[in-house]
Design a protein around this motif. Structure first.
Motif, PDB file in Angstrom:
ATOM      1  N   ILE A 157       1.531  89.642 -22.846  1.00 13.52           N
ATOM      2  CA  ILE A 157       1.626  89.103 -24.202  1.00 13.52           C
ATOM      3  C   ILE A 157       1.956  87.616 -24.170  1.00 13.52           C
ATOM      4  CG2 ILE A 157       2.962  89.250 -26.371  1.00 13.52           C
ATOM      5  CD1 ILE A 157       3.340  92.194 -25.825  1.00 13.52           C
ATOM      6  N   LYS A 158       1.217  86.860 -24.935  1.00 11.46           N
ATOM      7  CA  LYS A 158       1.477  85.417 -25.029  1.00 11.46           C
ATOM      8  C   LYS A 158       2.630  85.180 -26.010  1.00 11.46           C
ATOM      9  CE  LYS A 158      -2.159  83.980 -22.588  1.00 11.46           C
ATOM     10  NZ  LYS A 158      -2.000  85.084 -21.630  1.00 11.46           N
ATOM     11  N   VAL A 159       3.255  84.010 -25.865  1.00 16.52           N
ATOM     12  CA  VAL A 159       4.426  83.701 -26.697  1.00 16.52           C
ATOM     13  C   VAL A 159       4.104  83.813 -28.192  1.00 16.52           C
ATOM     14  CG1 VAL A 159       6.009  81.866 -27.375  1.00 16.52           C
ATOM     15  CG2 VAL A 159       5.559  82.272 -24.977  1.00 16.52           C
ATOM     16  N   LYS A 160       2.938  83.280 -28.578  1.00 14.74           N
ATOM     17  CA  LYS A 160       2.568  83.289 -29.998  1.00 14.74           C
ATOM     18  C   LYS A 160       2.499  84.729 -30.533  1.00 14.74           C
ATOM     19  CE  LYS A 160      -1.020  81.314 -32.981  1.00 14.74           C
ATOM     20  NZ  LYS A 160      -1.808  82.465 -33.407  1.00 14.74           N
ATOM     21  N   GLU A 161       1.892  85.595 -29.726  1.00 13.88           N
ATOM     22  CA  GLU A 161       1.788  87.005 -30.130  1.00 13.88           C
ATOM     23  C   GLU A 161       3.157  87.670 -30.144  1.00 13.88           C
ATOM     24  OE1 GLU A 161      -0.914  88.220 -27.069  1.00 13.88           O
ATOM     25  OE2 GLU A 161      -2.477  88.634 -28.532  1.00 13.88           O
ATOM     26  N   PHE A 162       3.986  87.296 -29.177  1.00 11.06           N
ATOM     27  CA  PHE A 162       5.333  87.871 -29.114  1.00 11.06           C
ATOM     28  C   PHE A 162       6.079  87.559 -30.411  1.00 11.06           C
ATOM     29  CE2 PHE A 162       9.756  88.272 -28.061  1.00 11.06           C
ATOM     30  CZ  PHE A 162       9.812  89.315 -27.139  1.00 11.06           C
ATOM     31  N   ARG A 163       5.974  86.326 -30.838  1.00  4.90           N
ATOM     32  CA  ARG A 163       6.672  85.912 -32.075  1.00  4.90           C
ATOM     33  C   ARG A 163       6.140  86.678 -33.278  1.00  4.90           C
ATOM     34  NH1 ARG A 163       6.328  79.889 -30.237  1.00  4.90           N
ATOM     35  NH2 ARG A 163       8.436  79.579 -29.468  1.00  4.90           N
ATOM     36  N   GLU A 164       4.819  86.836 -33.312  1.00 10.46           N
ATOM     37  CA  GLU A 164       4.216  87.489 -34.475  1.00 10.46           C
ATOM     38  C   GLU A 164       4.433  88.995 -34.486  1.00 10.46           C
ATOM     39  OE1 GLU A 164       0.101  86.430 -34.423  1.00 10.46           O
ATOM     40  OE2 GLU A 164       0.520  84.340 -34.915  1.00 10.46           O
ATOM     41  N   LYS A 165       4.294  89.601 -33.328  1.00  8.89           N
ATOM     42  CA  LYS A 165       4.274  91.066 -33.280  1.00  8.89           C
ATOM     43  C   LYS A 165       5.604  91.705 -32.886  1.00  8.89           C
ATOM     44  CE  LYS A 165       0.018  92.104 -34.304  1.00  8.89           C
ATOM     45  NZ  LYS A 165      -0.232  92.968 -35.461  1.00  8.89           N
ATOM     46  N   ILE A 166       6.438  90.974 -32.145  1.00  4.14           N
ATOM     47  CA  ILE A 166       7.668  91.624 -31.653  1.00  4.14           C
ATOM     48  C   ILE A 166       8.914  91.011 -32.284  1.00  4.14           C
ATOM     49  CG2 ILE A 166       9.061  92.193 -29.608  1.00  4.14           C
ATOM     50  CD1 ILE A 166       6.333  92.346 -28.101  1.00  4.14           C
ATOM     51  N   CYS A 167       9.191  89.768 -31.990  1.00  6.70           N
ATOM     52  CA  CYS A 167      10.409  89.203 -32.566  1.00  6.70           C
ATOM     53  C   CYS A 167      10.382  87.676 -32.582  1.00  6.70           C
ATOM     54  CB  CYS A 167      11.622  89.685 -31.758  1.00  6.70           C
ATOM     55  SG  CYS A 167      13.176  89.271 -32.555  1.00  6.70           S
ATOM     56  N   ASN A 168      10.854  87.132 -33.659  1.00  7.71           N
ATOM     57  CA  ASN A 168      11.018  85.674 -33.739  1.00  7.71           C
ATOM     58  C   ASN A 168      12.430  85.352 -34.238  1.00  7.71           C
ATOM     59  OD1 ASN A 168      10.782  86.472 -36.345  1.00  7.71           O
ATOM     60  ND2 ASN A 168       9.228  84.982 -36.940  1.00  7.71           N
ATOM     61  N   CYS A 169      13.393  86.223 -33.890  1.00 10.18           N
ATOM     62  CA  CYS A 169      14.771  85.960 -34.335  1.00 10.18           C
ATOM     63  C   CYS A 169      15.310  84.741 -33.581  1.00 10.18           C
ATOM     64  CB  CYS A 169      15.668  87.181 -34.105  1.00 10.18           C
ATOM     65  SG  CYS A 169      16.171  87.429 -32.412  1.00 10.18           S
ATOM     66  N   LEU A 170      16.445  84.255 -34.026  1.00 11.42           N
ATOM     67  CA  LEU A 170      17.020  83.046 -33.425  1.00 11.42           C
ATOM     68  C   LEU A 170      17.207  83.201 -31.921  1.00 11.42           C
ATOM     69  CD1 LEU A 170      19.779  82.298 -36.064  1.00 11.42           C
ATOM     70  CD2 LEU A 170      17.776  80.885 -35.587  1.00 11.42           C
ATOM     71  N   ILE A 171      17.621  84.382 -31.497  1.00  9.40           N
ATOM     72  CA  ILE A 171      17.913  84.615 -30.077  1.00  9.40           C
ATOM     73  C   ILE A 171      16.625  84.592 -29.263  1.00  9.40           C
ATOM     74  CG2 ILE A 171      18.822  86.328 -28.443  1.00  9.40           C
ATOM     75  CD1 ILE A 171      20.965  84.965 -30.214  1.00  9.40           C
ATOM     76  N   CYS A 172      15.623  85.344 -29.706  1.00 10.93           N
ATOM     77  CA  CYS A 172      14.366  85.396 -28.953  1.00 10.93           C
ATOM     78  C   CYS A 172      13.684  84.027 -28.941  1.00 10.93           C
ATOM     79  CB  CYS A 172      13.443  86.474 -29.515  1.00 10.93           C
ATOM     80  SG  CYS A 172      14.063  88.121 -29.162  1.00 10.93           S
ATOM     81  N   GLU A 173      13.752  83.312 -30.067  1.00  7.65           N
ATOM     82  CA  GLU A 173      13.161  81.965 -30.137  1.00  7.65           C
ATOM     83  C   GLU A 173      13.817  81.053 -29.104  1.00  7.65           C
ATOM     84  OE1 GLU A 173      10.729  80.432 -31.515  1.00  7.65           O
ATOM     85  OE2 GLU A 173      10.018  82.027 -32.810  1.00  7.65           O
ATOM     86  N   LYS A 174      15.127  81.140 -29.014  1.00  8.55           N
ATOM     87  CA  LYS A 174      15.878  80.299 -28.093  1.00  8.55           C
ATOM     88  C   LYS A 174      15.469  80.617 -26.643  1.00  8.55           C
ATOM     89  CE  LYS A 174      19.564  77.875 -26.708  1.00  8.55           C
ATOM     90  NZ  LYS A 174      19.417  76.454 -26.628  1.00  8.55           N
TER      91      LYS A 174
END
Lengths: 442, 145
Positions: free
Chosen positions: A320-337
């Motif tokens: 999974i690419k980062v962009k997909e990870f953010r869209e499909k799994i999680c983009n919370c503050l922790i995962c973004e960091k």
């Protein structure tokens, strides 16, 4: 009858004083707090100052049921009762303490009318005056100032309660109802906690009887708790019975689940007013207290509405690419960091399982040989990351449930299934939720 | 001789020990415990080994996980199991197979299938694993560990 119109919808169980920092910083992501009586007794100063700082609605769970369970659960390592339970038992009823000293559980059915009245008085008084002794004489001025500016009163009181046993529903109800009615004589804003053995969920007649008995009282807030109830594994029959139970109580007042997760969030569309969970490990809880070492930090995987050790998906995350990870799994503050420091989700997420040290212990294997086994102790940071990620995701989940209809939730599940299945994820949790949504949507 | 996993495991570790190689059994990594990790000092290679006497589907899941941080991976299974089916010969090229069979009081180990370097390896996870090994073998200087 008390009015609980302002009942918050998402409570967090304040499990340990170590969780204070996270609860303070993430205080916008939940509505209220539940503080257990044993925590108040063990750490009166810490709980007092924490509740002063956080300014959230809270109530105290008096956990009276534990005195009716096996006494050995309340022992420390030297097989004597833990001080905190002895102290609490002494505050509630002399009989509880005497039984605990002699290693016995108190049979709730044997309580006399007078003993029930005394227990109720003491339990309500404990919740009213939980922090009266905090600070000592030297701090009396400060205490007065604090109490004027921010009164430290729970949102409501909880009547003493014992487990509703599936093999003796009638007697369990007699005792619990008496305790509740005693409480309602003392205060109007008294809630009932209804701890149910899981088997009762299969018996619609027994469950209806429970709801009917509690409805006969003047209580208007009912908080149920089902023993070790794994929501994702609920059968259609149990779910139908549970909905009916909630809706019966709902005719009389507000209804809350003491330990719940995604199903409870969805049940808010079916009459449930509120539910609670711990910061990481308490979407279900058994009646027997659990003791043990610090567990593995779990990653809340929002698309599946379940927690796992993050390495369960390490292979799949590699695809999974980062962009997909953010869209499909999680983009919370922790995962973004974490993703900002490492562009590969598989290794970025490994921070959730950072090992601080290993401990070794010996076990006897099947062959009879003495073997050394190792267990990882994870860093404080890993535990914190998992808890922050959890609370952010639970908040997002509840918002999603509130905004979407069952049909929309179902459509989102199907979309997720179509995305995750070809990537090698085991999508059986989605299938289970889909089945549950099928029952809820009817 | 009745075989148990822990006996096979300890005999295998003894069999693998040689100068220039660090052998570490029961290696906790992330939330799991890998049966055996070897560090080859000359080639700076991490080799992960998982053993099973039964429940082979769990074994494949475990070894796939190891492929994310180890340079090479092996499964260890009974020779009779390997000979009975060609399932294990057809495993992905980056999973090697070591077989074992009891002969009298001894256990014979044999490299039945040699693996190529892991194709799933993630360098950061590999570095984390090496770091954990370094902590464990503190004081022992070996290759680039």
């Amino acid at each position: 009858m008390a009015n609980f119109r302002v009942l918050p919808s998402e409570f967090v169980q304040f499990g340990t004083v170590q969780e204070q920092d996270i609860l303070l910083r993430a205080s916008d992501f939940y509505d209220g707090l539940i503080v257990k009586a044993n925590l108040v007794t063990s750490f009166p100063g810490a709980t007092y100052s924490f509740l002063q700082k956080i300014e959230k609605d809270f109530f105290i769970d008096p956990i009276t049921y534990i005195f009716g369970t096996k006494a050995e659960h309340l022992n420390s390592e030297d097989a004597t009762p833990k001080d905190v339970y002895m102290e609490l038992a002494g505050k509630y009823l002399g009989k509880f303490q005497d039984n605990l000293k002699s290693g016995q559980a108190t049979d709730p059915y044997s309580l006399t009318k007078e003993e029930m009245a005394e227990t109720t008085r003491n339990v309500i008084a404990f919740q009213k005056h939980a922090w009266d002794s905090v600070g000592g004489d030297g701090d009396i001025f400060q205490k007065l100032l604090d109490s004027i500016s921010k009164p430290m009163a729970p949102l409501f009181y909880v009547a003493p309660y014992f487990i509703v046993r599936e093999n003796n529903v009638q007697e369990s109800l007699r005792v619990n109802r008496s305790l509740l009615e005693e409480g309602l004589k003392l205060e109007t804003n008294v809630a009932a906690i209804i701890p149910l053995e899981k088997g009762i969920l299969d018996d619609s007649t027994a469950l209806a009887q429970v709801a009917a008995e509690y409805s006969k009282t003047d209580c208007s807030l009912f908080i149920f708790w089902i023993d070790s109830f794994d929501e994702i594994d609920v059968t259609p029959t149990r779910l139908i019975n549970l909905i009916s139970f909630i809706q019966t109580l709902k005719r009389k007042g507000r209804v809350m689940n003491l330990f719940g997760g995604f199903l409870s969030a969805m049940l808010t569309k079916k009459g449930l007013d509120a539910f609670a969970h711990g910061l990481a490990y308490s979407e279900k809880r058994g009646f027997e207290p659990v003791q043990g070492m610090m567990p593995t930090p779990m990653y809340y995987f929002l698309p599946f509405h379940q927690r796992y050790p993050v390495d369960k998906f390490i292979g799949q995350f590699s695809n999974i690419k980062v962009k997909e990870f953010r869209e499909k799994i999680c983009n919370c503050l922790i995962c973004e960091k974490l993703l900002s420091g490492d562009p590969e989700p598989a290794s970025a997420m490994a921070d959730f399982l950072e090992i601080q040290k290993w401990i070794s212990f010996k076990i006897r294997s099947k062959s009879g040989a003495l073997m050394t086994r190792r267990k990882a102790i994870y860093t404080k940071r890993s535990h914190q990351l998992a808890r922050y990620h959890y609370i952010f995701n639970k908040h997002k989940e509840l918002a999603l449930v509130k905004s979407d209809s069952f049909a929309q939730l179902l459509a989102k599940m199907q979309e997720d299934r179509a995305y995750f299945s070809p990537l090698g994820f085991d999508v059986s949790p989605i299938d289970k939720w889909t089945q549950i949504l099928g029952v809820l949507g009817k | 001789m009745k075989l148990y996993e822990d006996i096979v495991h300890s005999r295998l570790c003894r069999h693998l020990k040689q100068p220039g190689r660090l052998v570490f059994s029961e290696f906790p990594f992330l939330s799991r415990v890998v049966d055996t990790i070897l560090y080859e000092c000359d080639t700076d290679e991490l080799v992960a080994i998982e053993i099973k006497l039964k429940n082979f589907s769990a074994l494949l899941d475990q070894i796939h996980f190891c492929g994310h941080f180890a340079d090479k991976t092996y499964i260890v299974i009974p020779k009779s199991k390997y000979d009975r089916t060609d399932r294990y010969r057809k495993l992905p090229k980056d999973i090697g197979v070591i077989t074992f069979e009891p002969v009298g009081k001894k256990i014979l180990f044999e490299y039945a299938k040699n693996p190529i370097k892991s194709r799933m390896k993630n360098e950061r996870l590999r570095a984390t694993a090496k770091n954990l090994l370094r902590q464990h073998f503190k004081g022992k200087i070996c290759g680039k560990l």
